[in-house]
Design an enzyme around this catalytic site. Structure first.
Site, PDB file in Angstrom:
ATOM      1  N   LYS A 194       0.843  -1.201   0.000  1.00  0.00           N
ATOM      2  CA  LYS A 194       0.000   0.000   0.000  1.00  0.00           C
ATOM      3  C   LYS A 194       0.876   1.247   0.000  1.00  0.00           C
ATOM      4  O   LYS A 194       2.015   1.199   0.454  1.00  0.00           O
ATOM      5  CB  LYS A 194      -0.853   0.017   1.281  1.00  0.00           C
TER       6      LYS A 194
ATOM      7  N   ARG B  85     -10.302 -11.568   2.077  1.00  0.00           N
ATOM      8  CA  ARG B  85     -11.145 -12.638   1.529  1.00  0.00           C
ATOM      9  C   ARG B  85     -10.410 -13.979   1.525  1.00  0.00           C
ATOM     10  O   ARG B  85     -11.036 -15.032   1.618  1.00  0.00           O
ATOM     11  CB  ARG B  85     -11.622 -12.244   0.120  1.00  0.00           C
TER      12      ARG B  85
HETATM   13  N1  BES Z   1      -8.122  -3.753   4.492  1.00  0.00           N
HETATM   14  C1  BES Z   1      -8.284  -3.342   3.155  1.00  0.00           C
HETATM   15  C2  BES Z   1      -9.591  -2.570   2.914  1.00  0.00           C
HETATM   16  C3  BES Z   1      -9.760  -1.251   3.632  1.00  0.00           C
HETATM   17  C4  BES Z   1      -9.592  -0.073   2.940  1.00  0.00           C
HETATM   18  C5  BES Z   1     -10.137  -1.204   4.948  1.00  0.00           C
HETATM   19  C6  BES Z   1      -9.783   1.138   3.580  1.00  0.00           C
HETATM   20  C7  BES Z   1     -10.320   0.007   5.591  1.00  0.00           C
HETATM   21  C8  BES Z   1     -10.155   1.175   4.902  1.00  0.00           C
HETATM   22  C9  BES Z   1      -8.300  -4.549   2.236  1.00  0.00           C
HETATM   23  O1  BES Z   1      -7.515  -5.612   2.639  1.00  0.00           O
HETATM   24  C10 BES Z   1      -7.770  -4.109   0.919  1.00  0.00           C
HETATM   25  O2  BES Z   1      -6.637  -3.730   0.860  1.00  0.00           O
HETATM   26  N2  BES Z   1      -8.596  -4.183  -0.117  1.00  0.00           N
HETATM   27  C11 BES Z   1      -8.221  -3.808  -1.425  1.00  0.00           C
HETATM   28  C12 BES Z   1      -8.742  -4.851  -2.357  1.00  0.00           C
HETATM   29  C13 BES Z   1      -8.221  -4.745  -3.755  1.00  0.00           C
HETATM   30  C14 BES Z   1      -6.733  -4.987  -3.787  1.00  0.00           C
HETATM   31  C15 BES Z   1      -8.943  -5.753  -4.625  1.00  0.00           C
HETATM   32  C16 BES Z   1      -8.797  -2.444  -1.720  1.00  0.00           C
HETATM   33  O3  BES Z   1      -9.917  -2.159  -1.271  1.00  0.00           O
HETATM   34  O4  BES Z   1      -8.138  -1.654  -2.361  1.00  0.00           O
HETATM   35 MN    MN Z   2      -5.529  -5.420   2.013  1.00  0.00          MN
END
Ligand code: BES
Ligand code: MN
Ligand code: ZN
Length: 512
Positions: A286, A360
């Protein structure tokens, strides 16, 4: 927060604060509202004088203090906002404003003039419970890393039923006492949910579950890496393999009081939580900005933990299985990578295209393990799963995706009662299509960035079989961070807010 019950008015209790609620006055309301007449007389006309100067009007979030003769005791008036939008949630929010604004004001015992809070059809006991919610939750601060002394706030609430009324009946007390147990669980959960990832590792979280079970009717099983490998839980193992803190799957079982003498509990409900103790994204790293907020990626699991505590303390006649998948998602020499294919507990294969879609992958094992092992009547999962859900619904509403209309309806009605908002979104054939993989049964991320919350739900649906299932995407509602800071409810201070615990307790109480 202690609660007690008295007959008579708030002023008769001798408490150092007597609280009155006021709805917003209209243009034509030139006279001080009748609910405040007695208080006005006791202060020698301070309220009517201030009213005439429009120093207070009953607008939302307004808290005014008026000294009683001698100065030791005070009248407190809280604004509820417009009469048309008066609701339990308005009372809960009023409690939140009070908690914040009365801190350090020398009011420790607060007597509540209940008739001023029970306008229209609102039930007195429910209004009392909602006010207690706001006062308790709004006062919360995560103080573990603070050296300065906290400002003193309210420690006891006295519910006074008004002049001439008797003290509250047993049913009223029971409802308030029930709420206090739920709130104890919420505060406890907030203290854990706010812990950073250096402390709250998967092993630590498992330890919290074990400690919680001491002296409670809860059975805890912790599955460590070796056991997860034996069981074939390839998802949670893959996500956690880049961290020095190995993953844990934690199972908590509450057998439930028999619904009738000699009978069995009404139903078995499984609640499943995503417990990523830190989500860096892994190899699909990230960006740095606000990455620290990803210590809250365990929020779903913390909500499960808190709910299990409340359910045991309430002694509900429903069997509840809590499942938490704890892992830390970090990049490193041992990490899982984009392109890897892993096999979940139910045998389905997952093509990992983005290591940041890790929630997931962990849930694939947790969901399939609980449905196979416990044959629950229904499964509800909570997960800070997608940024897409935050884009769709913002920070005050969680996404609800479900295979069951009946389960959804019940969850929505529990949600309406607790003020933790849900909005149902569909899982369509298209979303199922979108998560099909070329080389495996399913892929964890879709190249086209549309409907991200719904493709995530379509993915999860592969792991619950035919069991009625609901998924709550709490990415926007689990914590108050940079994005939503100034829009948070007054009873949700910054940090982890425990979204879902009151909702699930309400849901499970009604299910029982
Ligand atoms: N934990 C994150 C989602 C999240 C985003 C939680 C903002 C709280 C605040 C999750 O694991 C994630 O990174 N999801 C990705 C999925 C994508 C890579 C398909 C996302 O939402 O960008
Ligand atoms: Mn994530
Ligand atoms: Zn995550």
């Amino acid at each position: 927060m202690d609660a007690s019950f008295e007959g008579g008015g708030a002023l008769d209790t001798g408490a150092d604060g007597a609280l009155y609620a006021l709805v917003l006055a209209g243009e034509k309301d030139v006279k001080l509202p009748a609910v405040l007449a007695l208080a006005d007389r006791e202060t020698g006309g301070l309220l009517s004088a201030a009213w005439a100067r429009k120093e207070f009007t009953g607008k939302k979030g307004e808290v005014s203090l008026f000294p009683l003769p001698g100065g030791a005791r005070r009248i407190v008036v809280v604004g509820l906002g417009k009469a048309e939008s008066f609701s339990l949630e308005a009372v809960r929010r009023a409690g939140g404003y009070l908690a914040k604004q009365l801190k350090g004001k020398g009011i420790v015992h607060l007597a509540v003039e209940l008739p001023s809070f029970t306008r229209g059809k609102l039930d007195g006991a429910e209004a009392a419970a909602a006010l207690l919610d706001g006062l308790t939750l709004g006062a919360y601060e995560f103080r573990r890393y603070k050296a300065d002394k906290p400002a003193e706030g309210i420690s006891q609430v006295i519910f006074a039923r008004g002049k001439g009324a008797k003290a509250a009946p047993a049913s009223f007390r029971a409802l308030v006492d029930r709420e206090r147990k739920v709130l104890d669980a919420v505060l406890w959960a907030r203290d854990i949910g706010n812990l950073p990832a250096d402390v709250a590792t998967p092993e630590f979280m498992a330890q919290q579950a074990l400690e919680l079970a001491k002296g409670r009717p809860l059975k805890v099983t912790v599955l460590d890496e070796a056991r997860l490998r034996e069981l074939g839980c390839g998802g949670i193992l893959a996500v956690g393999q880049g961290s020095h803190h190995p993953p844990r799957m934690v199972l908590m079982e509450y057998a439930g009081k028999p619904a009738t003498r000699g009978g069995r509990p009404k139903a078995t409900v499984a609640i499943v939580g995503k417990g990523i103790t830190f989500d860096s994204g892994g190899i699909s790293l990230k960006p740095a900005l606000n990455m620290g907020e990803m210590k809250f990626d365990k929020s779903g699991a913390v909500a499960v933990l808190g709910t299990m505590r409340a359910v045991a303390d309430l002694g509900l006649p429903v069997r509840v299985i809590g499942v938490m998948g704890f892992a830390e998602n970090l990049p490193g020499g041992g990490s899982y990578r984009p392109g890897d294919v892993v096999r979940a507990f139910n045998g389905k294969t997952i093509e990992v295209l983005n290591t940041d879609a890790e929630g997931r992958v962990v849930l694939s094992d947790a969901l399939s393990y609980v449905t196979k092992t416990y044959s629950p009547d229904e499964v509800v999962d909570l997960a800070t799963l997608t940024g897409a859900c935050v884009v769709a619904l913002g920070v005050d509403t969680a996404g609800l995706m479900s295979t069951s209309d009946a389960l959804s309806t019940r969850l929505l009605s529990a949600s309406a009662a607790t003020g933790e908002r849900l909005w149902r979104m569909p899982i369509t054939e298209t979303h199922h299509e979108m998560v099909k993989s070329d080389i495996a049964d399913v892929k964890n991320s879709v190249e086209i960035p549309v409907a991200g919350a719904l493709t995530a739900a379509a993915f999860l649906s592969q792991f619950v079989g035919d069991t009625p299932w609901a998924h709550l995407d709490i990415a926007g509602t689990a914590y108050v961070g940079k994005t939503g800071g100034s829009f948070a409810a007054p009873y949700t201070p910054p940090g982890y807010g425990a979204f879902g615990i009151r909702l699930l307790c309400q849901y499970l109480s009604r299910r029982a």
